[in-house]
Design a protein around this motif. Structure first.
Motif, short mmCIF file in Angstrom:
data_model
loop_
_atom_site.label_atom_id
_atom_site.label_comp_id
_atom_site.label_asym_id
_atom_site.label_seq_id
_atom_site.Cartn_x
_atom_site.Cartn_y
_atom_site.Cartn_z
N TYR A 80 -23.21 11.25 -23.68
CA TYR A 80 -24.58 10.85 -23.37
C TYR A 80 -24.59 9.85 -22.21
O TYR A 80 -23.65 9.07 -22.03
N LEU A 81 -25.70 9.88 -21.46
CA LEU A 81 -25.94 8.87 -20.44
C LEU A 81 -27.29 8.21 -20.71
O LEU A 81 -28.28 8.89 -21.00
N SER A 82 -27.30 6.89 -20.61
CA SER A 82 -28.51 6.10 -20.82
C SER A 82 -29.01 5.59 -19.48
O SER A 82 -28.22 5.09 -18.67
N PHE A 83 -30.32 5.71 -19.25
CA PHE A 83 -30.92 5.31 -17.98
C PHE A 83 -31.97 4.21 -18.22
O PHE A 83 -32.90 4.38 -19.01
N GLY A 84 -31.81 3.09 -17.52
CA GLY A 84 -32.80 2.03 -17.53
C GLY A 84 -33.09 1.63 -16.10
O GLY A 84 -32.30 1.89 -15.19
N TRP A 85 -34.22 0.99 -15.88
CA TRP A 85 -34.65 0.61 -14.53
C TRP A 85 -35.11 -0.84 -14.56
O TRP A 85 -35.74 -1.27 -15.54
N GLY A 86 -34.80 -1.60 -13.50
CA GLY A 86 -35.24 -2.97 -13.49
C GLY A 86 -35.00 -3.69 -12.18
O GLY A 86 -34.44 -3.10 -11.24
N GLU A 87 -35.41 -4.95 -12.13
CA GLU A 87 -35.30 -5.76 -10.92
C GLU A 87 -33.83 -6.15 -10.69
O GLU A 87 -33.13 -6.53 -11.62
N SER A 120 -25.54 3.80 -18.50
CA SER A 120 -24.49 3.50 -19.47
C SER A 120 -23.95 4.80 -20.05
O SER A 120 -24.70 5.76 -20.26
N ARG A 121 -22.66 4.82 -20.33
CA ARG A 121 -22.00 6.01 -20.86
C ARG A 121 -21.74 5.83 -22.36
O ARG A 121 -21.33 4.75 -22.80
N HIS A 122 -21.96 6.91 -23.12
CA HIS A 122 -21.74 6.86 -24.57
C HIS A 122 -20.97 8.10 -25.01
O HIS A 122 -21.28 9.22 -24.57
N ARG A 123 -20.01 7.89 -25.88
CA ARG A 123 -19.22 9.01 -26.38
C ARG A 123 -19.87 9.67 -27.59
O ARG A 123 -19.63 10.85 -27.87
N ALA A 124 -20.68 8.90 -28.32
CA ALA A 124 -21.31 9.44 -29.54
C ALA A 124 -22.72 8.88 -29.68
O ALA A 124 -23.04 7.82 -29.15
#
Length: 215
Positions: A80-87, A120-124
């Motif tokens: 899985y890949l997690s995507f967030g956005w910010g300053e 961010s990278r996630h294995r599970a």
């Protein structure tokens, strides 16, 4: 006396502004858009996560289009890949809430500055993620939203900031847009859902509004 009245007037106004912001934000947060069922069958699954303040969109790598994955660092055992956005300044200088300073908070909310996408990278799959079901069309639209959030250089590549991740499992990339009090990290996630035809808040700067719509 007139001078004192003016001071009181400005003090009351300054107190009223944040109160009004919170009330209006709450009202718009609880108004749902795209509430009707999509005509397509929801065969795909993505997730939302929050650290209590900041929302992230999480997609299985198999559901992320090649154009989005291009130039993003990940490994064969990541799922899985997690995507967030910010300053940018806030992201880099406030890895934990204990690092928050008044100066960084004010700058992030009121001064236009560059932004980053935090990947961010996630294995599970993690137990505290909130499941979101969606159609193939909605997933495609969400991929398009993610792709166009990245800033692309003159050679057509995403730009990763070297050695700026919080852990060995995350990185930052240059992004489009300006972070303001009206366009926060959670607004970015909510806008992505709205533009993809997914159930979302009319507008929100909070994390709980969108999470609550899927719990």
């Amino acid at each position: 006396m007139n001078y004192l009245k003016k001071i009181v007037k400005w003090v009351l106004l300054l107190l009223l502004l944040p109160f009004s912001y919170i009330i209006i934000s709450l009202l718009l947060t609880f108004i749902t858009v795209n509430a009707k069922n999509h005509p397509e069958i929801n065969t795909e699954t993505i997730y939302l996560s929050t650290n209590g303040v900041h929302l992230n969109i999480i997609l299985p790598i198999t559901q992320i289009e090649a154009a989005v994955l291009r130039d993003i660092k990940y490994f064969d055992d990541d799922s899985y890949l997690s995507f967030g956005w910010g300053e940018e300044n806030f992201y880099i200088n406030t890895p934990n809430w204990s690092d928050l300073t008044l100066r960084n908070a004010i700058k992030a909310l009121f001064v236009q500055s560059s932004t980053l996408i935090h990947v961010s990278r996630h294995r599970a799959k993690q137990s505290d993620w909130t499941e979101v079901k969606l159609s193939k069309t909605q997933l495609k639209q969400l991929n398009s939203y993610l792709l166009h959030s990245f800033k692309i250089d003159e050679n057509g590549h995403k730009t990763m900031l070297l050695d700026q991740g919080y852990t060995p499992s995350d990185d930052f990339y240059k992004a489009h847009g300006n972070y303001t009090i009206l366009n926060t990290c959670n607004t970015w996630v909510n806008t992505g859902f709205k533009e993809s035809g997914l159930k979302a808040c009319l507008w929100t700067p909070f994390d709980f509004g969108l999470i609550n719509k899927y719990e």
